[in-house]
Design an enzyme around this catalytic site. Sequence first.
Site, PDB file in Angstrom:
ATOM      1  N   GLU A   1      29.522  45.678  34.985  1.00  0.00           N
ATOM      2  CA  GLU A   1      30.214  44.624  35.729  1.00  0.00           C
ATOM      3  C   GLU A   1      29.778  44.599  37.187  1.00  0.00           C
ATOM      4  O   GLU A   1      29.676  43.534  37.804  1.00  0.00           O
ATOM      5  CB  GLU A   1      31.730  44.811  35.614  1.00  0.00           C
TER       6      GLU A   1
ATOM      7  N   HIS B   1      28.103  41.143  38.030  1.00  0.00           N
ATOM      8  CA  HIS B   1      29.057  40.280  38.728  1.00  0.00           C
ATOM      9  C   HIS B   1      29.416  40.768  40.133  1.00  0.00           C
ATOM     10  O   HIS B   1      29.523  39.980  41.069  1.00  0.00           O
ATOM     11  CB  HIS B   1      30.334  40.137  37.901  1.00  0.00           C
TER      12      HIS B   1
ATOM     13  N   HIS C   1      38.129  43.272  31.663  1.00  0.00           N
ATOM     14  CA  HIS C   1      36.700  43.143  31.347  1.00  0.00           C
ATOM     15  C   HIS C   1      35.915  42.962  32.638  1.00  0.00           C
ATOM     16  O   HIS C   1      34.890  43.601  32.848  1.00  0.00           O
ATOM     17  CB  HIS C   1      36.484  41.954  30.409  1.00  0.00           C
TER      18      HIS C   1
END
Length: 233
Positions: free
Chosen positions: A125, A129, A83
């Site tokens: 992502e 992040h 993930h």
Amino acid sequence: MFYFRLNSFSRLLISLTLAAGLVSLAGGARAQDKRQNAPGEFDFYVLSLSWSPSFCEEAAERGRSGGRSNIQCEGRPYSFVVHGLWPQYESGFPEYCQRPSPRLNRNIVSSMLDLMPAPGLIFNEWDKHGTCSGLDGRNYFETIRKARAAIKIPPEYLELSQAKTVAPGEVEEAFIKANPGLSNAAVSVTCNRTRLSEVRICLSKDLQFRACEELERRSCRRDQVTMPPIRGG
């Protein structure tokens, strides 16, 4: 006289409301890390491994079509997929550290599809992040690959052909057994109402197992959950 008392009461309510607001603001300030959203300024990573069959069943129930669910759930069979690799503070985490985020090369996206089987997931992502890691796109995703390579998936979950009912602690112990040096303090399982969702593992910046209290506070509290079987073939 009545007007004066009502006014005094109103002033009291206003004072109490302001005081509560100040306490709330102070609490929020304490909860937010002083480095909040500064790229590269964080304490450790969380590697999040999603149980793909759970994601796909939930997507089907919601009637989701196209996008990530279509690519991930109708292609080759997946068990645990990445993930993300999330920079974390000891309390809380950064996100969206560069707006707009630096453009991600399509070749990088293509190279990651074996671990993160949907371009939309990869772009998201990176934006949320990766921009907080202090790394450029290529090095961030190379770090994800190194982190995933450091984790061995327990063999009983690699070719799960039938639904399996498990206790969250049982899954944690299976990962601990398969990965020497991993401890209960560094791994956690998340779930939805009925299914196992993810296994999350805390790693230092140099990708060594490390304890993290925050992980435990977000873990699954159910006695048992289901792991749907692997889809496709």
